[in-house]
Design an enzyme around this catalytic site. Structure first.
Site, PDB file in Angstrom:
ATOM      1  N   THR A  83     -30.826 -18.079  -9.994  1.00  0.00           N
ATOM      2  CA  THR A  83     -29.637 -17.492  -9.492  1.00  0.00           C
ATOM      3  C   THR A  83     -29.024 -16.451 -10.354  1.00  0.00           C
ATOM      4  O   THR A  83     -28.511 -15.329  -9.724  1.00  0.00           O
ATOM      5  CB  THR A  83     -28.680 -18.528  -9.247  1.00  0.00           C
ATOM      6  N   ASP A  94     -37.401 -17.687  -7.279  1.00  0.00           N
ATOM      7  CA  ASP A  94     -36.185 -18.727  -7.227  1.00  0.00           C
ATOM      8  C   ASP A  94     -37.279 -20.055  -7.939  1.00  0.00           C
ATOM      9  O   ASP A  94     -38.476 -20.005  -7.518  1.00  0.00           O
ATOM     10  CB  ASP A  94     -36.009 -19.141  -5.850  1.00  0.00           C
ATOM     11  N   SER A  96     -37.799 -22.802  -7.544  1.00  0.00           N
ATOM     12  CA  SER A  96     -38.442 -23.818  -6.559  1.00  0.00           C
ATOM     13  C   SER A  96     -39.777 -23.421  -6.487  1.00  0.00           C
ATOM     14  O   SER A  96     -40.530 -24.200  -5.956  1.00  0.00           O
ATOM     15  CB  SER A  96     -37.819 -24.198  -5.235  1.00  0.00           C
ATOM     16  N   ASP A 121     -32.767 -25.080 -10.664  1.00  0.00           N
ATOM     17  CA  ASP A 121     -33.551 -26.108  -9.665  1.00  0.00           C
ATOM     18  C   ASP A 121     -34.657 -26.934 -10.543  1.00  0.00           C
ATOM     19  O   ASP A 121     -34.372 -28.155 -10.400  1.00  0.00           O
ATOM     20  CB  ASP A 121     -34.011 -25.714  -8.257  1.00  0.00           C
ATOM     21  N   THR A 172     -31.463 -33.240 -17.189  1.00  0.00           N
ATOM     22  CA  THR A 172     -31.380 -33.239 -15.845  1.00  0.00           C
ATOM     23  C   THR A 172     -30.244 -32.464 -14.842  1.00  0.00           C
ATOM     24  O   THR A 172     -29.251 -32.632 -15.366  1.00  0.00           O
ATOM     25  CB  THR A 172     -31.242 -34.728 -15.297  1.00  0.00           C
ATOM     26  N   GLN A 205     -35.063 -45.642 -11.674  1.00  0.00           N
ATOM     27  CA  GLN A 205     -34.367 -44.665 -10.782  1.00  0.00           C
ATOM     28  C   GLN A 205     -32.747 -44.263 -11.332  1.00  0.00           C
ATOM     29  O   GLN A 205     -32.133 -43.582 -10.735  1.00  0.00           O
ATOM     30  CB  GLN A 205     -34.232 -45.125  -9.358  1.00  0.00           C
ATOM     31  N   CYS A 206     -32.234 -45.195 -12.060  1.00  0.00           N
ATOM     32  CA  CYS A 206     -30.846 -45.188 -12.623  1.00  0.00           C
ATOM     33  C   CYS A 206     -30.714 -43.949 -13.437  1.00  0.00           C
ATOM     34  O   CYS A 206     -31.509 -43.423 -14.239  1.00  0.00           O
ATOM     35  CB  CYS A 206     -30.411 -46.301 -13.656  1.00  0.00           C
TER      36      CYS A 206
HETATM   37  N1  ASP Z   1     -32.414 -21.721  -6.440  1.00  0.00           N
HETATM   38  C1  ASP Z   1     -32.022 -21.374  -7.611  1.00  0.00           C
HETATM   39  C2  ASP Z   1     -33.298 -21.431  -8.537  1.00  0.00           C
HETATM   40  O1  ASP Z   1     -33.561 -22.560  -9.058  1.00  0.00           O
HETATM   41  C3  ASP Z   1     -30.972 -21.955  -8.122  1.00  0.00           C
HETATM   42  C4  ASP Z   1     -30.254 -21.641  -9.546  1.00  0.00           C
HETATM   43  O2  ASP Z   1     -30.781 -20.825 -10.038  1.00  0.00           O
HETATM   44  O3  ASP Z   1     -29.343 -22.180  -9.881  1.00  0.00           O
HETATM   45  O4  ASP Z   1     -33.809 -20.721  -8.766  1.00  0.00           O
END
Ligand code: ASP
Length: 344
Positions: A13, A57, A59, A90, A166, A278-279
């Site tokens: 972002t 991005d 992801s 992300d 995290t 998972q906590c």
């Molecule tokens: N979707 C974006 C990414 O991880 C979110 C971010 O950068 O905050 O590239």
């Protein structure tokens, strides 16, 4: 001597701009990003940059890109005092974990940051994050050594150990947290380092880059009502070598015979199973309940207080070294880069 910092831009972002047609944010190049931070010139640093192209991005982050980032750091290691990696939020914690494992003996700062709002927006958090990350990457102790000698995530008010962090929020500027490790620094009017929590390297040895990652690993997340067929199917995933089993509370699982049998059969087939809670806070305590103790009895390894992100990348890394299942199991008992606390 001016501090020399290399910015490695991967996307996220922080560098995105709005598509005029769709209104959706999409990655853009580094020059655009840097043009939006004129204040950077006020830092009396020598700053260079490389772009892991094309910007993405996060992801779309992948082990190949982790390798690319790690190689940029290794190739420029002697010429720079510190490194700032600009990255989407992300999957930032996965990248931070992977880099911390890949770069043995790394004792210069690798500060990963990004932002929740693009750098071109009026209320952006990107400018402050970038400037603070550069300052941390340049910070030295009175003996000339870098203050930070590890991979860390800087976001808003905190600096976290990268493989302990995290992403906690998709909205807040304070998007990251280490639930099981104190902040390495608090950022307010000043940058207040927590020297006790920071990693120190006492032996000077060349950086040893080990970038092979074996992606034949997976998460299996437990939930009440999970059937034997579903669990069996997941453990029978073709090619899988390692499983991060996300269990309840202190590492607990259902007590049904079929459940333990599925796990025990998988372990007997050579699949390495790493038990992670998972906590969001706390870890696996094998001896606290019968339900966690029985996993240890069939050869499941405790991940203690490791994060899911560090657990899955640690499995990729250890299998990437070409280790056998037994060797991976032994290696999982110890931290590689401060990613977990093993009780005495
Ligand atoms: N979707 C974006 C990414 O991880 C979110 C971010 O950068 O905050 O590239």
């Amino acid at each position: 001597m001016k501090p020399k910092i290399l910015i490695i831009y991967t996307g996220g972002t922080i560098g995105m701009i709005e598509n005029q047609q769709t209104g959706a944010l999409e990655p853009f190049d580094f020059d655009h990003l840097i043009d939006n931070v004129p204040k950077i010139k006020m830092l009396d640093y020598q700053i260079d940059n490389v772009q892991v192209s094309p910007p993405i991005d996060s992801s779309d982050m992948s082990p190949d890109r982790w390798t690319e980032i790690a190689c940029h750091i290794r190739d420029n290691y002697d010429s720079f005092d510190g490194f700032v990696v600009l990255h989407g939020t992300d999957t930032m914690a996965y990248t931070a974990s992977a880099l911390s494992f890949m770069m043995e003996n790394m004792h210069k700062p690798v500060i990963i940051t990004g932002s929740q709002l693009p750098i071109g927006e009026v209320r952006t958090d990107g400018e402050e994050n970038l400037i603070t990350a550069l300052q941390i990457a340049a910070a030295t102790r009175s003996n000339g050594q870098p203050v930070v000698q590890e991979v860390a995530i800087l976001f808003e008010n905190y600096l976290w150990r990268g493989n302990r962090a995290t992403k906690m929020s998709a909205d807040n500027f304070n998007a990251f947290k280490s639930n099981n490790y104190p902040p390495l620094a608090r950022i307010g009017l000043g940058i207040n380092y927590n020297h006790e929590a920071l990693m120190r390297h006492y032996v000077e040895a060349p950086v040893n880059l080990r970038v092979a990652m074996d992606t034949n690993v997976m998460f299996i997340d437990l939930y009440p009502g999970m059937t034997e067929a579903i669990l069996r199917h997941q453990f029978n995933t073709p090619g899988v070598k390692g499983v991060v089993l996300k269990t309840f509370g202190a590492g607990n699982t259902p007590s049904s015979k079929w459940f333990v049998n599925v796990i025990s059969e998988a372990v007997d087939r050579g699949i390495v199973v790493l038990n992670v809670t998972q906590c969001v806070n706390g870890g696996v305590h094998e001896k606290r309940y019968v339900s966690s103790d029985r996993l240890a009895a069939v050869g499941v390894i405790s991940g203690h207080d490791i994060t899911s992100e560090a657990a899955i990348t640690k499995l990729m890394f250890l299998f990437g070294l070409g280790l056998s299942s037994d060797e991976v199991k032994r290696a999982l008992l110890r931290p590689i880069a401060g990613e977990m606390t093993v009780p005495e």
